[in-house]
Design an enzyme around this catalytic site. Structure first.
Site, PDB file in Angstrom:
ATOM      1  N   LYS A 195      28.671  17.325  -1.048  1.00  0.00           N
ATOM      2  CA  LYS A 195      28.828  17.194   0.480  1.00  0.00           C
ATOM      3  C   LYS A 195      27.631  17.839   1.128  1.00  0.00           C
ATOM      4  O   LYS A 195      27.396  17.362   2.311  1.00  0.00           O
ATOM      5  CB  LYS A 195      30.164  17.846   1.004  1.00  0.00           C
ATOM      6  CG  LYS A 195      31.455  17.032   0.521  1.00  0.00           C
ATOM      7  CD  LYS A 195      32.710  17.710   0.850  1.00  0.00           C
ATOM      8  CE  LYS A 195      33.903  16.965   0.565  1.00  0.00           C
ATOM      9  NZ  LYS A 195      35.147  17.628   1.006  1.00  0.00           N
ATOM     10  N   ASP A 200      36.411  16.289   7.417  1.00  0.00           N
ATOM     11  CA  ASP A 200      37.300  17.190   6.493  1.00  0.00           C
ATOM     12  C   ASP A 200      37.914  18.133   7.234  1.00  0.00           C
ATOM     13  O   ASP A 200      39.102  18.508   7.518  1.00  0.00           O
ATOM     14  CB  ASP A 200      36.058  17.840   5.533  1.00  0.00           C
ATOM     15  CG  ASP A 200      36.323  17.222   4.373  1.00  0.00           C
ATOM     16  OD1 ASP A 200      37.158  16.415   4.154  1.00  0.00           O
ATOM     17  OD2 ASP A 200      35.113  17.430   3.664  1.00  0.00           O
ATOM     18  N   TYR A 210      45.148  18.844  -3.579  1.00  0.00           N
ATOM     19  CA  TYR A 210      46.238  18.086  -3.214  1.00  0.00           C
ATOM     20  C   TYR A 210      46.712  17.707  -4.661  1.00  0.00           C
ATOM     21  O   TYR A 210      48.134  17.112  -4.549  1.00  0.00           O
ATOM     22  CB  TYR A 210      46.134  16.914  -2.184  1.00  0.00           C
ATOM     23  CG  TYR A 210      45.250  15.775  -2.637  1.00  0.00           C
ATOM     24  CD1 TYR A 210      45.870  14.829  -3.545  1.00  0.00           C
ATOM     25  CD2 TYR A 210      43.905  15.868  -2.386  1.00  0.00           C
ATOM     26  CE1 TYR A 210      44.946  13.812  -4.080  1.00  0.00           C
ATOM     27  CE2 TYR A 210      43.094  14.820  -2.707  1.00  0.00           C
ATOM     28  CZ  TYR A 210      43.630  13.808  -3.427  1.00  0.00           C
ATOM     29  OH  TYR A 210      42.636  12.856  -3.949  1.00  0.00           O
ATOM     30  N   GLN A 255      41.860  13.247   6.963  1.00  0.00           N
ATOM     31  CA  GLN A 255      40.352  13.194   6.946  1.00  0.00           C
ATOM     32  C   GLN A 255      40.006  11.748   6.618  1.00  0.00           C
ATOM     33  O   GLN A 255      39.208  11.122   6.968  1.00  0.00           O
ATOM     34  CB  GLN A 255      39.556  14.259   5.888  1.00  0.00           C
ATOM     35  CG  GLN A 255      40.183  14.137   4.429  1.00  0.00           C
ATOM     36  CD  GLN A 255      39.625  12.940   3.594  1.00  0.00           C
ATOM     37  OE1 GLN A 255      38.211  12.800   4.345  1.00  0.00           O
ATOM     38  NE2 GLN A 255      39.878  12.595   2.589  1.00  0.00           N
ATOM     39  N   GLY A 277      36.073  30.912   0.213  1.00  0.00           N
ATOM     40  CA  GLY A 277      35.145  29.949  -0.102  1.00  0.00           C
ATOM     41  C   GLY A 277      34.020  29.800   0.973  1.00  0.00           C
ATOM     42  O   GLY A 277      34.369  30.056   2.171  1.00  0.00           O
ATOM     43  N   GLY A 295      47.061  20.322   0.118  1.00  0.00           N
ATOM     44  CA  GLY A 295      45.918  19.362   0.742  1.00  0.00           C
ATOM     45  C   GLY A 295      46.371  18.092   1.172  1.00  0.00           C
ATOM     46  O   GLY A 295      45.369  17.344   1.552  1.00  0.00           O
TER      47      GLY A 295
END
Length: 280
Positions: free
Chosen positions: A66, A103, A219, A247, A128, A240
């Protein structure tokens, strides 16, 4: 000519994006397809060139690309630029590669859909400091959330995120663990808990309060070790699935200008994975 799209990452076999997007194409009678492509870190530049050369109309980007993909794109949406991460690439009609990040707002949409709208004043801890954390942090701030903190294994990375955000606090994981009871929303954004990883929990939840909302953006599995401990301690838990669907829907809209049915999709993903995405 039939259009095609992809999701790139490593690992990628766990991703449900192909089945989700394929169903949306079918539901909306759009003649397109969507495939998973595993791309190693050292092959990212080659993969971007190949996707464009082979005629992809766009693709999603997941772990670990990403942030690394930014130099290989022609232009980047302003919010994605601030976040320093891209999860959606659109191939424009002239061949230009434009990067976006859906996201963060996908998470915010999921959080508010599941837990309500009166959350903006609550103290939030983001665990994070990678691409997902940055996306969520900037989206929360843009949507009016005012009390953000970030904790990360590397304190300098947490501090960098807060500096870029221009507000909030950076904490070590040890400090965050001690102060955990002060936070009303805790968002776990690291890969810990994924079926494809052996990463340990980032911190203990022994100090979490039962009034807290604890979210994990993973998820699959639905109930990660992080959420399992939070649930045992009485917290409200959000996995998630909602973020994943929201998203993806935003990416889908950027590619097709069509809006898929997210509520139905969340229910379908829950059924496949074996439970609800909200555990109260």
């Amino acid at each position: 000519m039939k259009k095609w799209y992809a999701v790139i990452g490593d690992p990628i076999s766990h991703s449900m994006s192909p089945s989700m997007h394929s169903k949306w194409f079918s539901d909306l009678t759009i003649d397109s397809t969507y495939i998973p492509v595993q791309v190693k870190k050292e092959k990212l530049a080659d993969a971007v060139h190949s996707l464009k050369s082979l005629g992809a109309s766009g693709w999603n980007v997941t772990i670990p690309h990403k942030e690394a993909i930014l130099p290989f794109l022609d232009q980047i949406d302003s919010s994605a630029q601030l976040m320093g991460a891209v999860n959606t690439v659109v191939v424009e009609e002239n061949g230009t590669l434009t990067g976006y990040n859906t996201d963060g707002i996908g998470f915010v949409n999921s959080l508010e859909e599941a837990m309500g709208l009166n959350l903006k004043e609550l103290p939030i801890l983001i665990i994070g400091a990678g691409g997902a954390a940055r996306g969520i942090a900037f989206a929360l701030k843009e949507q009016g959330y005012v009390n953000l903190s970030c904790a990360n294994r590397s304190f300098s990375n947490a501090q960098r995120l807060i500096t870029d955000l221009t507000s909030g606090r950076a904490l070590s994981l040890e400090q965050a663990e001690v102060e955990l009871g002060d936070f009303k929303i805790i968002i776990q954004t690291t890969p810990a808990g994924m079926l494809t990883t052996n990463v340990n929990m980032p911190l203990s939840l022994k100090n979490v309060t039962s009034s807290a909302i604890v979210a994990d953006i993973v998820y699959n599995p639905l109930l990660t070790p992080f959420l399992a401990e939070a649930k045992d301690r009485g917290a409200r838990c959000l996995n998630g699935v909602g973020m994943f669907v929201h998203q993806g829907a935003l990416s889908f809209q950027k590619w097709t200008n069509r809006k898929p049915d997210t509520k139905q999709t969340i229910e379908q993903v829950e059924q496949i994975l074996g439970g609800p995405h909200v555990n109260r």
